[in-house]
Design a protein around this motif. Sequence first.
Motif, short mmCIF file in Angstrom:
data_model
loop_
_atom_site.label_atom_id
_atom_site.label_comp_id
_atom_site.label_asym_id
_atom_site.label_seq_id
_atom_site.Cartn_x
_atom_site.Cartn_y
_atom_site.Cartn_z
N GLY A 279 0.80 -1.22 0.00
CA GLY A 279 0.00 0.00 0.00
C GLY A 279 0.84 1.27 0.00
N GLY A 280 2.15 1.12 -0.05
CA GLY A 280 3.03 2.29 -0.14
C GLY A 280 3.64 2.74 1.16
N GLU A 281 3.50 1.97 2.22
CA GLU A 281 4.13 2.33 3.48
C GLU A 281 5.57 1.81 3.53
N VAL A 290 13.23 -7.93 -3.18
CA VAL A 290 12.99 -9.23 -3.79
C VAL A 290 11.51 -9.57 -3.73
N PHE A 291 10.91 -9.36 -2.55
CA PHE A 291 9.48 -9.62 -2.43
C PHE A 291 8.68 -8.76 -3.41
N LEU A 292 9.00 -7.47 -3.47
CA LEU A 292 8.25 -6.57 -4.35
C LEU A 292 8.44 -6.94 -5.81
N TYR A 294 8.74 -9.95 -7.09
CA TYR A 294 7.85 -11.05 -7.43
C TYR A 294 6.38 -10.66 -7.27
N ARG A 295 6.09 -9.83 -6.29
CA ARG A 295 4.69 -9.42 -6.11
C ARG A 295 4.17 -8.70 -7.35
N TYR A 296 5.00 -7.88 -7.98
CA TYR A 296 4.56 -7.08 -9.12
C TYR A 296 5.22 -7.52 -10.43
N LEU A 297 5.64 -8.78 -10.48
CA LEU A 297 6.30 -9.28 -11.68
C LEU A 297 5.40 -9.16 -12.91
N LYS A 302 1.96 -1.26 -11.23
CA LYS A 302 1.24 -1.08 -9.97
C LYS A 302 2.16 -1.06 -8.75
N ARG A 303 3.42 -1.35 -8.97
CA ARG A 303 4.36 -1.37 -7.84
C ARG A 303 4.54 0.04 -7.28
N PRO A 304 4.47 0.20 -5.98
CA PRO A 304 4.66 1.53 -5.38
C PRO A 304 6.01 2.12 -5.81
#
Length: 344
Positions: A279-281, A290-292, A294-297, A302-304
């Motif tokens: 959510g951008g925090e 690394v997590f981000l 794969y989350r937004y691969l 949409k990645r913050p």
Amino acid sequence: MIDGIYILANDVVYDQLVALLNSIEANAGRKIPICILPYNERLDKVRAEIASRDNVTLFEDSDSIAYWDNFAIQIWKNYPRAQKTWREWGFPELYELPMHRKFCAIDGPFDRFIYFDADTLLMGPIDYVYEKLDNYDWVVNDFQYKSDLKFIFDGSPEQIQQIFNSENLQSKVFCAGWFATKKNIFSPAMRGDILDKLAAGEADVMAFLAPDQSLFNYMVLRSGVSYYNFAFHDCQQATGNHWGSKFDVVDNILYDQGRRLTYLHYMSISSSNFVRLCGGEDVDIPYRDVFLYYRYLKSPEKRPQSFTRPSKIMLLQKSTSSFIQQRINNIKLNYRNFKDRITN
């Protein structure tokens, strides 16, 4: 022979689930069918995500879900010491029962399978794990055996020795967040025998903090299925997998002293931290980039692009409130469902 992957999830862990699915697609080495086991009925986001992937399905065998729900209920509702402890902690008497839905994988469509907790990222190919199932019934890859045995079994040393009759029991325990096994590994006869033994008093050795983990370990040990742990039996080549370890990052793949990890496990980190991060925090999560990645691969737009850090007071209030509310909501929903099954 059908190989597959099971993941236990609901909408609460949606961001982690998407990251895991993307990491499997990117790093597994081949396309592997995946089945999502429903933690509970909060599945709107999960269903939408499944609809967008042709190799992912939802486990909807209501008979199997009811069977394993009731299997766990029979064990824990007849275990007064566990219920007393959970009440003292402020939890209902049927604590974390949905975690036992991992057992539904035994009834599912895959002949050989690997189970992943949703708070996991796959880092490398896993064919070697399936191949090990040609010679063993239960395969893991973790260092739980180096932790205190009380996280798995909480009985007296005399009780534990009497039940398991093993001088190296410590070397055989494992984390139930990632394992591989086969369809129908526990036959109906085995299950009945296990229920009888637990009802006769053997349940008194079970630990309370992660009841499903204690039960998995009990069933594997007590049933006598063959067992292999890469991290114990091949420790010179095994890598770590816990987020607290120091790994090298190369092109969003983690390495342990030059060896590529199989998976990274974010165990014990609240899912609310991942929600806030997405959510951008500015939330401090190990291997955050690394997590981000794969989350937004599949949706990099949409990645913050920037992150804001609330004041320490707001951060504490939000984190505490979110965690408590999430826990309360899940407990209420799960307890109501299980209570209905008992009374009906």
